[in-house]
Scaffold this active site. Structure first.
Site, short mmCIF file in Angstrom:
data_model
loop_
_atom_site.label_atom_id
_atom_site.label_comp_id
_atom_site.label_asym_id
_atom_site.label_seq_id
_atom_site.Cartn_x
_atom_site.Cartn_y
_atom_site.Cartn_z
N ASP A 26 83.97 127.33 14.03
CA ASP A 26 83.45 127.48 12.94
C ASP A 26 83.13 128.28 12.01
OD1 ASP A 26 80.83 125.60 11.70
OD2 ASP A 26 79.79 126.06 13.49
N HIS A 53 81.67 118.51 13.64
CA HIS A 53 80.60 118.66 14.25
C HIS A 53 79.35 119.48 13.21
CE1 HIS A 53 81.94 122.06 11.45
NE2 HIS A 53 81.43 122.49 11.19
N ASP A 54 79.50 118.80 11.67
CA ASP A 54 78.99 118.84 10.73
C ASP A 54 78.00 117.71 10.21
OD1 ASP A 54 77.42 121.52 10.91
OD2 ASP A 54 79.39 122.53 9.93
N GLN A 114 77.09 139.71 4.98
CA GLN A 114 78.33 140.04 5.79
C GLN A 114 78.49 140.87 6.89
OE1 GLN A 114 78.93 136.61 6.01
NE2 GLN A 114 81.26 136.94 5.72
N HIS A 172 78.30 123.32 4.08
CA HIS A 172 78.52 122.32 4.85
C HIS A 172 78.99 120.71 4.06
CE1 HIS A 172 76.09 125.13 6.63
NE2 HIS A 172 76.66 125.64 7.73
N ASN A 173 79.78 120.39 3.73
CA ASN A 173 80.87 119.82 3.34
C ASN A 173 81.85 119.19 3.35
OD1 ASN A 173 82.63 121.37 1.68
ND2 ASN A 173 81.19 122.02 0.00
N PHE A 174 82.82 117.68 3.25
CA PHE A 174 84.16 117.63 4.02
C PHE A 174 85.02 118.95 4.10
CE2 PHE A 174 87.80 116.02 3.36
CZ PHE A 174 88.40 115.59 4.82
N ARG A 175 84.88 120.08 2.87
CA ARG A 175 86.40 120.54 2.49
C ARG A 175 86.07 121.94 3.83
NH1 ARG A 175 89.60 121.95 -0.11
NH2 ARG A 175 89.10 120.47 -2.32
N HIS A 176 84.54 122.37 4.48
CA HIS A 176 83.94 123.00 5.65
C HIS A 176 84.78 122.20 6.90
CE1 HIS A 176 81.68 125.30 8.30
NE2 HIS A 176 81.53 124.21 8.77
#
Length: 497
Positions: free
Chosen positions: A393, A283-284, A444, A243-247
């Site tokens: 998301d 959103h995160d 998954q 849940h970082n900036f790339r996400h």
């Protein structure tokens, strides 16, 4: 020491570069910038023979001259000046002036001699520098020889603050670059590969999204304010596995692609589109890497503050509007109070909808509305906006497998970090997060089968064009992980016998 030779085409020329295994990523990138004759803040991408984007790094695979890569500048500064031509012109004018004066007075004046000396001195300095591409100055060798990079000693680790300032400098410099039309179009598709873009480059692409959707003119957003806002958003994402900036970028880019693919601009108001894109972006914000269940069980400050009701999502909203409360970052400052109220309310609803505890509630509402969906119905539009943010998301599996699979590794790492902490603290551990109980394929198959496919199928009923773009890739992903799970079970059974 083994060196690696890379053959590549750039500016119509076939070139080759040579570097050793101890070269840093920055060294390799500098090498290819020099070959492309661009500055350190221009954005370069390398493509293989199939058109796939390659990571310009020390891990770049050696190739043959017949299977050369293609190096392209995808964002460049249109205002850059060709300095070598300027110098040549200056020399030519000086020579002409000298000859005219010689005709008139019979000797070269001291001032012209001084000017000639300064030009010659400047050229000698340039020739002693290997790479001055940011000025547009390059040594012109008559023979094509492999470019070599001397190994550099390891650079000291930058602090978080120093890294952010470095990204800020790159972003603000790059923000004036012109991104190519090819990249702008690719940015509108779910197959966009986030892994080939650095943080500053992703900020430039986010700026492109806001610009190409005409938000700046429609909502009177000053470019500098948008840039400050985007950078502050970047700063408020933590360096955690998933849940970082790339996400954040991936979710926003998927939302951007869906907006164009479904032609939402003709179906919803521009304010609604702004709400969805900005919600995806925020959103995160400040996600700690531990989910709501952990927050509640561990009785964290966030759980106490928000009374165990979507503590993370409420926090993401609060951080977003904290950023917008700063005048230099407030992209909504030129809107009316009614417009601001609408955007704030819409963003809160969209971000709170990303709490997976509410997934079935929101999806069931959409299922009821979908057969009679009315774009003029406020309630219908509100649920659709939530669905769009939710789809964006959790859309990784709609991307090509080479893009999606590394994200699963990141997610599992974050899950395992949480379950390890929960075990240490004696808190309940979810089986799907336990490194001792979950496997990559098993994590998954159920998620795709029971969460992604029902959600994506329902949205595709409203927008049939999305079947090829997001639904079919998710079906292929389910087959991929099902095969992987089956193979793992067969291998386990074989090892027992």
């Amino acid at each position: 020491m083994t060196t690696k030779i890379i053959h590549f085409m750039v500016n119509g020329r076939l070139e080759q570069a040579e570097f050793g295994p101890d070269c840093s990523a920055a060294d390799v990138q500098d090498l290819f910038r020099a070959a492309a004759e661009v500055g350190p803040h221009h954005i370069l991408k390398m493509y293989n023979t199939n058109g796939g984007v390659l990571n310009i790094s020390p891990q770049l695979e050696a190739n043959s001259q017949d299977s050369y890569y293609r190096l392209e500048v995808v964002a460049s500064d249109l205002k850059s000046v060709g300095m070598p031509t300027e110098l040549d012109n200056m020399e030519s004018r000086l020579q002409h002036l000298e000859s005219k004066v010689m005709e008139d007075v019979g000797k070269t004046p001291d001032i012209i001699c001084e000017l000639k000396s300064q030009v010659e001195s400047f050229k000698r300095k340039l020739e002693s520098v290997v790479h001055l591409s940011w000025m547009g100055l390059f040594k012109d060798g008559s023979e094509q020889q492999p470019s070599k990079i001397p190994p550099k000693p390891g650079s000291p680790q930058l602090s978080v603050q120093e890294e952010r300032q470095q990204v800020r400098r790159k972003f603000f410099y790059m923000s004036s670059l012109q991104v190519t039309e090819e990249v702008r179009e690719h940015l509108k598709t779910p197959i966009f590969n986030n892994w080939q873009w650095e943080e500053a480059e992703m900020l430039v692409l986010l700026q492109v999204m806001f610009t190409d959707l005409d938000f700046l003119s429609a909502f009177h957003i000053e470019l500098e304010v948008l840039q400050n806002f985007l950078f502050e958003v970047y700063c408020h994402y933590n360096s955690i596995p998933f849940h970082n900036f790339r996400h954040c970028f991936c979710v926003t880019q998927m939302m951007y692609g869906l907006i164009w693919l479904t032609d939402l601009r003709s179906k919803l108001s521009r304010i609604d589109v702004l709400i969805m894109l900005t919600s995806a972006l925020c959103h995160d914000l400040d996600h700690p890497g531990y989910n709501n269940v952990y927050q509640i069980n561990a009785r964290t400050d966030l759980a106490l503050r928000y009374n165990d009701i979507s503590p993370l999502e409420n926090h993401h909203c609060a951080v977003a509007f904290g950023i917008l409360s700063k005048p230099e970052c407030n992209i909504l400052k030129n809107l009316t109070s009614e417009q601001y109220k609408q955007i704030r309310g819409g963003m809160i609803k969209c971000i709170l909808a990303t709490d997976m505890a509410r997934h079935n509630e929101i999806l069931n509402k959409f299922k009821v509305m979908q057969p009679v969906f009315d774009f003029t119905n406020k309630d219908h539009k509100e649920v659709l906006m939530k669905i769009m943010v939710k789809v964006s998301d959790i859309s990784n599996e709609a991307r090509p497998m080479e893009v999606a699979e590394p994200w699963l590794d990141c997610l599992l790492q974050e899950f395992f970090n949480q379950s390890d902490t929960e075990k240490l603290k004696g808190l309940p551990v979810a089986p799907f997060m336990d490194r001792d109980k979950v496997s990559k394929p098993s994590s998954q198959t159920n998620f795709i089968r029971f969460v992604l496919l029902p959600l994506f199928s329902e949205l595709t009923k409203l927008f049939p064009c999305l079947e090829q773009h997001i639904l079919e890739p998710v079906r292929r992903a389910l087959q991929y992980y099902s095969d992987m799970e089956r193979a793992a079970k067969e291998e386990e059974e074989t090892s027992r016998t």
